[in-house]
Design a protein around this motif. Sequence first.
Motif, mmCIF file in Angstrom:
data_model
loop_
_atom_site.group_PDB
_atom_site.id
_atom_site.type_symbol
_atom_site.label_atom_id
_atom_site.label_comp_id
_atom_site.label_asym_id
_atom_site.label_seq_id
_atom_site.Cartn_x
_atom_site.Cartn_y
_atom_site.Cartn_z
ATOM 1 N N VAL A 163 4.455 -6.450 2.390
ATOM 2 C CA VAL A 163 3.148 -5.678 1.344
ATOM 3 C C VAL A 163 3.294 -5.857 -0.179
ATOM 4 O O VAL A 163 3.971 -5.020 -0.586
ATOM 5 C CB VAL A 163 2.582 -4.156 1.535
ATOM 6 C CG1 VAL A 163 1.262 -3.990 0.897
ATOM 7 C CG2 VAL A 163 2.719 -4.239 3.164
ATOM 8 N N LYS A 185 -1.470 -4.917 -5.662
ATOM 9 C CA LYS A 185 -1.295 -6.028 -6.715
ATOM 10 C C LYS A 185 -2.522 -4.798 -7.143
ATOM 11 O O LYS A 185 -3.118 -4.789 -6.205
ATOM 12 C CB LYS A 185 -2.412 -7.313 -6.584
ATOM 13 C CG LYS A 185 -1.148 -7.997 -5.478
ATOM 14 C CD LYS A 185 -1.954 -9.430 -5.471
ATOM 15 C CE LYS A 185 -2.824 -9.781 -4.605
ATOM 16 N NZ LYS A 185 -2.721 -11.492 -4.189
ATOM 17 N N PHE A 215 1.194 -8.160 -10.140
ATOM 18 C CA PHE A 215 1.364 -7.644 -8.679
ATOM 19 C C PHE A 215 2.331 -5.847 -9.723
ATOM 20 O O PHE A 215 2.902 -6.134 -10.448
ATOM 21 C CB PHE A 215 2.731 -8.605 -8.420
ATOM 22 C CG PHE A 215 2.712 -9.755 -8.285
ATOM 23 C CD1 PHE A 215 1.630 -9.927 -7.999
ATOM 24 C CD2 PHE A 215 4.131 -10.127 -8.150
ATOM 25 C CE1 PHE A 215 1.696 -10.955 -7.429
ATOM 26 C CE2 PHE A 215 4.011 -11.615 -7.071
ATOM 27 C CZ PHE A 215 2.527 -11.945 -6.645
ATOM 28 N N THR A 229 0.514 -6.764 11.948
ATOM 29 C CA THR A 229 -0.299 -6.459 10.860
ATOM 30 C C THR A 229 -1.505 -5.083 10.692
ATOM 31 O O THR A 229 -1.633 -4.855 9.359
ATOM 32 C CB THR A 229 -0.625 -8.464 9.880
ATOM 33 O OG1 THR A 229 -1.351 -8.401 11.050
ATOM 34 C CG2 THR A 229 0.155 -8.609 9.698
ATOM 35 N N LYS A 287 -9.420 0.941 -3.761
ATOM 36 C CA LYS A 287 -9.296 -0.323 -4.199
ATOM 37 C C LYS A 287 -8.795 -0.738 -6.369
ATOM 38 O O LYS A 287 -9.129 -1.168 -7.010
ATOM 39 C CB LYS A 287 -9.959 -1.189 -5.103
ATOM 40 C CG LYS A 287 -11.260 -1.953 -2.893
ATOM 41 C CD LYS A 287 -12.458 -3.016 -2.785
ATOM 42 C CE LYS A 287 -12.815 -2.294 -1.332
ATOM 43 N NZ LYS A 287 -11.622 -2.770 -0.127
ATOM 44 N N GLU A 290 -4.647 -3.830 -4.329
ATOM 45 C CA GLU A 290 -5.176 -4.535 -3.361
ATOM 46 C C GLU A 290 -3.891 -4.777 -3.012
ATOM 47 O O GLU A 290 -3.426 -4.956 -3.268
ATOM 48 C CB GLU A 290 -5.536 -5.496 -3.955
ATOM 49 C CG GLU A 290 -6.409 -6.991 -3.047
ATOM 50 C CD GLU A 290 -6.833 -7.764 -3.940
ATOM 51 O OE1 GLU A 290 -6.321 -9.019 -3.485
ATOM 52 O OE2 GLU A 290 -7.432 -7.399 -4.172
ATOM 53 N N ALA A 291 -3.773 -4.949 -1.546
ATOM 54 C CA ALA A 291 -2.800 -5.439 0.084
ATOM 55 C C ALA A 291 -2.837 -6.249 0.204
ATOM 56 O O ALA A 291 -3.443 -7.187 0.865
ATOM 57 C CB ALA A 291 -2.701 -4.012 0.777
ATOM 58 N N GLU A 292 -1.758 -7.379 -0.278
ATOM 59 C CA GLU A 292 -1.546 -8.425 0.140
ATOM 60 C C GLU A 292 -0.041 -8.183 1.463
ATOM 61 O O GLU A 292 0.485 -8.116 1.271
ATOM 62 C CB GLU A 292 -1.006 -9.589 -0.486
ATOM 63 C CG GLU A 292 -0.725 -11.084 -0.227
ATOM 64 C CD GLU A 292 -0.681 -11.997 -1.303
ATOM 65 O OE1 GLU A 292 -0.327 -13.168 -1.249
ATOM 66 O OE2 GLU A 292 -1.075 -12.231 -2.603
ATOM 67 N N ILE A 293 -0.751 -8.482 2.766
ATOM 68 C CA ILE A 293 0.062 -8.232 3.650
ATOM 69 C C ILE A 293 0.788 -10.027 4.335
ATOM 70 O O ILE A 293 0.711 -11.153 4.533
ATOM 71 C CB ILE A 293 -0.440 -7.677 5.074
ATOM 72 C CG1 ILE A 293 -1.136 -6.768 4.125
ATOM 73 C CG2 ILE A 293 0.024 -7.626 6.065
ATOM 74 C CD1 ILE A 293 -1.966 -6.048 4.794
ATOM 75 N N LEU A 294 2.033 -9.735 4.788
ATOM 76 C CA LEU A 294 2.870 -11.148 5.385
ATOM 77 C C LEU A 294 4.529 -10.349 6.131
ATOM 78 O O LEU A 294 4.919 -9.321 5.591
ATOM 79 C CB LEU A 294 3.938 -12.060 4.327
ATOM 80 C CG LEU A 294 3.245 -12.014 2.910
ATOM 81 C CD1 LEU A 294 3.934 -12.307 2.382
ATOM 82 C CD2 LEU A 294 2.410 -13.431 2.989
#
Length: 152
Positions: free
Chosen positions: A47, A50, A95, A106, A122, A125-129
């Motif tokens: 994760v 950002k 970031f 996920t 908010k 914010e989470a970017e998930i991979l």
Amino acid sequence: MKAIVLLCCFFIGRQVLFAQQGNPNYNKALADSLGADKYGMKMYVFVILKTGSNTNTDKTKLDGLFRGHMENITKLASSGKLVVAGPFKKNDRSFRGIFILNVKTTAEALELLDKDPAIKEKVLEAEILEWYGSAALPMYLPFHDKVGEQKP
């Protein structure tokens, strides 16, 4: 000609034999307990946190959200669901930090992240991979508590 073919077969066979040797340090019980595959690896959820869309500048509100964020990190680490967390230095990509979550999907990661107040509101914010890494990664956590003089 026959000697050349036999010699080639010998060298190819030798390479295959050595390429498939096992690991003399392999510990099946440990590998199984950590969910390791035959390479000692497993899937995690990576994760990237950002800066979020919430631009609230109320210091008291933000302090409360980040206190809750830190409490959530402690809870996730204690439960074994979080194996790595940490902030980034200020950067031009917005970031803020990373998590590596010890979960299978996920969807499970999203469920855990939704409990984090800073993410829920908010501010983050989470970017998930999905990420493939060493199954032994969680083993460093017991040592982390021994090297930090203060708790955040």
